[in-house]
Write an enzyme that holds these catalytic residues in place. Sequence first.
Site, PDB file in Angstrom:
ATOM      1  CG  ASP A  66      -4.517  -1.213  -4.739  1.00 12.66           C
ATOM      2  OD1 ASP A  66      -4.522  -0.314  -5.553  1.00 12.66           O
ATOM      3  OD2 ASP A  66      -5.000  -1.073  -3.696  1.00 12.66           O
ATOM      4  CG  ASN A 135     -12.508  -2.179   5.707  1.00 12.56           C
ATOM      5  OD1 ASN A 135     -11.657  -1.349   5.167  1.00 12.56           O
ATOM      6  ND2 ASN A 135     -12.600  -3.391   5.297  1.00 12.56           N
ATOM      7  CG  HIS A 137      -9.248  -1.120   2.785  1.00 15.21           C
ATOM      8  ND1 HIS A 137     -10.673  -1.155   2.544  1.00 15.21           N
ATOM      9  CD2 HIS A 137      -9.012  -0.345   1.730  1.00 15.21           C
ATOM     10  CE1 HIS A 137     -11.043  -0.722   1.262  1.00 15.21           C
ATOM     11  NE2 HIS A 137      -9.918  -0.131   0.948  1.00 15.21           N
ATOM     12  CD  GLU A 142     -10.384  -5.286   2.593  1.00 17.76           C
ATOM     13  OE1 GLU A 142     -10.570  -4.642   3.498  1.00 17.76           O
ATOM     14  OE2 GLU A 142     -10.847  -5.335   1.533  1.00 17.76           O
TER      15      GLU A 142
HETATM   16  C1  GLP Z   1      -9.762   1.275  -2.798  1.00 15.52           C
HETATM   17  C2  GLP Z   1      -8.414   1.340  -2.802  1.00 15.52           C
HETATM   18  C3  GLP Z   1      -7.550   1.936  -1.754  1.00 15.52           C
HETATM   19  C4  GLP Z   1      -8.314   3.217  -1.462  1.00 15.52           C
HETATM   20  C5  GLP Z   1      -9.768   2.934  -1.434  1.00 15.52           C
HETATM   21  C6  GLP Z   1     -10.746   4.240  -0.634  1.00 15.52           C
HETATM   22  O1  GLP Z   1     -10.086   0.085  -1.964  1.00 15.52           O
HETATM   23  N1  GLP Z   1      -7.485   0.022  -3.089  1.00 15.52           N
HETATM   24  O2  GLP Z   1      -6.325   2.379  -2.054  1.00 15.52           O
HETATM   25  O3  GLP Z   1      -7.975   3.985  -0.528  1.00 15.52           O
HETATM   26  O4  GLP Z   1     -10.464   2.222  -2.421  1.00 15.52           O
HETATM   27  O5  GLP Z   1     -11.291   4.663  -2.104  1.00 15.52           O
HETATM   28  P1  GLP Z   1     -12.131   5.952  -2.070  1.00 15.52           P
HETATM   29  O6  GLP Z   1     -11.303   7.133  -2.354  1.00 15.52           O
HETATM   30  O7  GLP Z   1     -13.206   5.577  -3.475  1.00 15.52           O
HETATM   31  O8  GLP Z   1     -13.193   5.834  -0.986  1.00 15.52           O
END
Ligand code: GLP
Length: 262
Positions: A66, A135, A137, A142
């Site tokens: 993304d 959450n 995702h 989402e």
């Molecule tokens: C972002 C990314 C996700 C990732 C999430 C959790 O939202 N788009 O791909 O899994 O963060 O990230 P973290 O590892 O910082 O908790």
Amino acid sequence: MQVNIYETAIEAAAAAASLMAKRLCRSPSMVLGLATGGTMEAVYEHLIRHLKAGLSLRCATTFNLDEYVGLASTHPASYRATMQRLLFEHTDINLDRTHLPDGMALNPEQEAARYEAAIADAGGIDLQLLGLGRNGHIAFNEPGTPFDTQTHAVTLDRSTRAANARFFPAGESVPDRAITMGIATILAAQEILWVVTGSEKQTAFSQALLGKVDPQCPASVLQMHPHVIICADRAAAGSVLSSGSVDRKRNFKLRVPKTPKS
Ligand code: GLP
């Protein structure tokens, strides 16, 4: 699903990096799906160790999950700049074969369609690295996202923006839109390497693994994928381990480290 639980987040990240290195050794020109987020920092740190020890990314192609809409690749919090800093600049990868959605595209939906087609043109993703949002995702899909979505433009949840604010310069707000691989895009990967660490992921992780497959918890769709390898730490896995629900019925293979002797 192969559920590997490690004592610490560092061990989980090291195991994930070793698995990536193994796959890359076997298929140097593989198509690798990459992820961002704090969890991945340690994974890339360990992958770089393998690269320094002789592993090469020269023939690999990568697609990130993304990118934020409205952030140029020069913005330090853009996922392009993040990947550059955390991984690409430490490797022999051919940057022309590293792909992220263009967050500055005038028409994000059109850019999403182009990105989906580019993944298909590359022959699809062999190994997709994946994290987990608090959450539930995955990528930027989402809660509520239909399971049949391909790469698309999304509006981010307030909680996701709040969780990601730590990656932005003070006083700067997190964009409210992004372009993300869809759930169908992710599910089409041959193999998924899912790294989940930290106690703040415990609720979402146990819901995703043990709850019903439901768009309200996007990660629960991973129960439907035939080749998922999980590297999680004890902090994230807490309730999964104590629930006793990880049984043969769910086709889980659970590997837990022995409790250290006190
Ligand atoms: C972002 C990314 C996700 C990732 C999430 C959790 O939202 N788009 O791909 O899994 O963060 O990230 P973290 O590892 O910082 O908790």
